[in-house]
Design a protein around this motif. Structure first.
Motif, PDB file in Angstrom:
ATOM      1  N   THR A 196       0.830  -1.209   0.000  1.00 17.41           N
ATOM      2  CA  THR A 196       0.000   0.000   0.000  1.00 17.41           C
ATOM      3  C   THR A 196       0.859   1.252   0.000  1.00 17.41           C
ATOM      4  O   THR A 196       2.019   1.249   0.425  1.00 17.41           O
ATOM      5  N   LEU A 197       0.250   2.351  -0.457  1.00 13.15           N
ATOM      6  CA  LEU A 197       0.969   3.613  -0.536  1.00 13.15           C
ATOM      7  C   LEU A 197       1.347   4.164   0.834  1.00 13.15           C
ATOM      8  O   LEU A 197       2.291   4.937   0.964  1.00 13.15           O
ATOM      9  N   SER A 227      -1.120  11.034  -3.966  1.00 14.47           N
ATOM     10  CA  SER A 227      -1.985  10.685  -2.839  1.00 14.47           C
ATOM     11  C   SER A 227      -1.952  11.758  -1.760  1.00 14.47           C
ATOM     12  O   SER A 227      -2.988  12.131  -1.205  1.00 14.47           O
ATOM     13  N   ASN A 253      -6.923   9.315  -9.349  1.00 20.60           N
ATOM     14  CA  ASN A 253      -6.933   8.203  -8.384  1.00 20.60           C
ATOM     15  C   ASN A 253      -5.532   7.620  -8.273  1.00 20.60           C
ATOM     16  O   ASN A 253      -5.112   6.838  -9.123  1.00 20.60           O
ATOM     17  N   SER A 312      -4.249   5.320  -6.532  1.00 16.68           N
ATOM     18  CA  SER A 312      -4.165   3.856  -6.423  1.00 16.68           C
ATOM     19  C   SER A 312      -4.125   3.184  -7.791  1.00 16.68           C
ATOM     20  O   SER A 312      -3.634   2.056  -7.915  1.00 16.68           O
ATOM     21  N   ASP A 315      -0.412   2.171  -9.163  1.00 21.20           N
ATOM     22  CA  ASP A 315       0.083   0.833  -8.832  1.00 21.20           C
ATOM     23  C   ASP A 315      -0.650  -0.244  -9.627  1.00 21.20           C
ATOM     24  O   ASP A 315      -0.043  -1.240 -10.042  1.00 21.20           O
ATOM     25  N   HIS A 316      -1.926  -0.031  -9.827  1.00 24.21           N
ATOM     26  CA  HIS A 316      -2.719  -1.032 -10.553  1.00 24.21           C
ATOM     27  C   HIS A 316      -2.213  -1.204 -11.984  1.00 24.21           C
ATOM     28  O   HIS A 316      -2.040  -2.339 -12.457  1.00 24.21           O
TER      29      HIS A 316
END
Length: 372
Positions: free
Chosen positions: A193-194, A257, A342, A344, A347-348
């Motif tokens: 996770t970030l 983020s 977004n 996140s 990373d996706h």
């Protein structure tokens, strides 16, 4: 063979045969003479071209043989260890193929005095097919007869040319596999996770430092004068780029983020402070203050929206104000285009794009250096 100094060292059993009519005698026998008698005979002045250093073995005596035949033919054999220069092209190292030569030439007698020939062509050379080298495999060899044109005349020259292919398996286990595993290790951070800043930073920095050490170690086995880029340098550079890219990816995702959280902070902060200050107040006052605050937010929002929708084509605006307005809108559009909505998703997408691009680059790399 040494890629560091670009030469090879070989022990040669050099056998020379010639006929001297003055030494003809009756009978069918041959005599082996003492090597010290070579000072009393005529011998060709053969030397090894491009030899850096050579010596004649003399344990326990000088390793020389003189055999005299009845028709005046003399067999003169020597055991020599020599180091010969070999200009290597290391642009495809370690998937390279090198061509080296062993050249024998007369030093003082030109082609009018002596003629050099291979007695049986390629069959005059023995032992190369049985060589077992640590880094190379002998692919082929052949003999040539040539002439060397000098200022003092034209001299006969014999050439033994052989091709060597480097064994790449050692380098695959020593360099290619570890560097590939380091790249794969850098991808592990995409699944963390970030918020886990120490874990992701540690993986990124560790893989970068390990890759740097591997790159320095791979160059230590080659000469510092070899400044051209080699195949192994290209691959290590690719791996380093992917590892460094994984570290930069986390920096971008974490920054986006944090910016998103900072943008939400001012809206949530006053509400939290208001809740602390209004503890103990009755429900009616809380509802009234909430409605008032909500109305203020609505009015502020409408004002912000209306300010963003300023019409730059208004006739009442001056020319420089119109230009500023248009430029401001363009900048807002550009910034919004590059803004990550977004974080996140970074990373996706990286989980898919990084391995895909790495596999694609590997296909082009191995296809180019193995087949072109």
């Amino acid at each position: 063979f040494s890629s560091l100094s670009q030469d090879y060292t070989a022990t040669i059993y050099l056998r020379q045969r010639w006929t001297d009519p003055r030494l003809v005698f009756h009978g069918n026998k041959s005599f082996t003479l003492d090597a010290r008698l070579v000072e009393l005979l005529w011998v060709p002045d053969t030397y090894i071209v491009e030899s850096k250093r050579s010596f004649l073995h003399d344990v326990t005596v000088g390793n020389r043989l003189i055999r005299l035949f009845s028709n005046g033919t003399i067999l003169y054999a020597l055991r020599i260890t020599t180091t010969v220069a070999c200009n290597m092209d290391l642009s495809k190292y370690p998937m390279d193929t090198q061509t080296c030569r062993l050249q024998l030439e007369s030093w003082g007698y030109d082609e009018n005095d002596v003629i050099f020939t291979w007695l049986r062509g390629n069959n005059s050379v023995h032992g190369i097919e049985k060589l077992r080298l640590s880094q190379y495999t002998v692919q082929s060899y052949y003999t040539l007869v040539s002439k060397s044109q000098q200022e003092t005349g034209s001299y006969p020259r014999l050439i033994l040319q052989f091709e060597l292919r480097r064994n790449v398996l050692y380098f695959i286990l020593e360099t290619y596999v570890p560097s590939t595993l380091l790249v794969m290790l850098s991808w592990v951070s995409f699944w963390i996770t970030l918020d886990s800043v120490p874990a992701r930073t540690c993986i990124g920095v560790t893989t970068v430092l390990s890759m740097t050490t591997l790159m320095i170690g791979s160059r230590s086995s080659l000469s510092k004068t070899n400044c051209f880029i080699k195949a192994i340098d290209v691959y290590l550079g690719i791996c380093f780029s992917f590892i460094f890219g994984a570290l930069v990816e986390y920096a971008v995702a974490h920054y986006s983020s944090s910016q998103k959280c900072a943008a939400k902070g001012p809206q949530e902060g006053p509400a939290n402070e208001l809740t602390k200050e209004m503890e103990g107040v009755n429900i009616t006052n809380i509802l009234n203050s909430s409605i008032t605050s909500y109305q203020r937010k609505i009015s502020f929002t409408s004002i912000e929206i209306s300010s963003d929708n300023v019409n730059c084509s208004d006739l009442t605006m001056k020319t420089h104000e119109k230009i500023k307005c248009v430029l401001r809108k363009k900048m807002h559009r550009i910034i919004s285009y590059f803004t990550i909505q977004n974080p996140s998703n970074v990373d996706h997408y990286s989980k898919l794009l990084f391995p895909l691009f790495f596999m694609l680059v590997n296909v082009f790399y191995w296809a180019y250096y193995l087949y072109f």
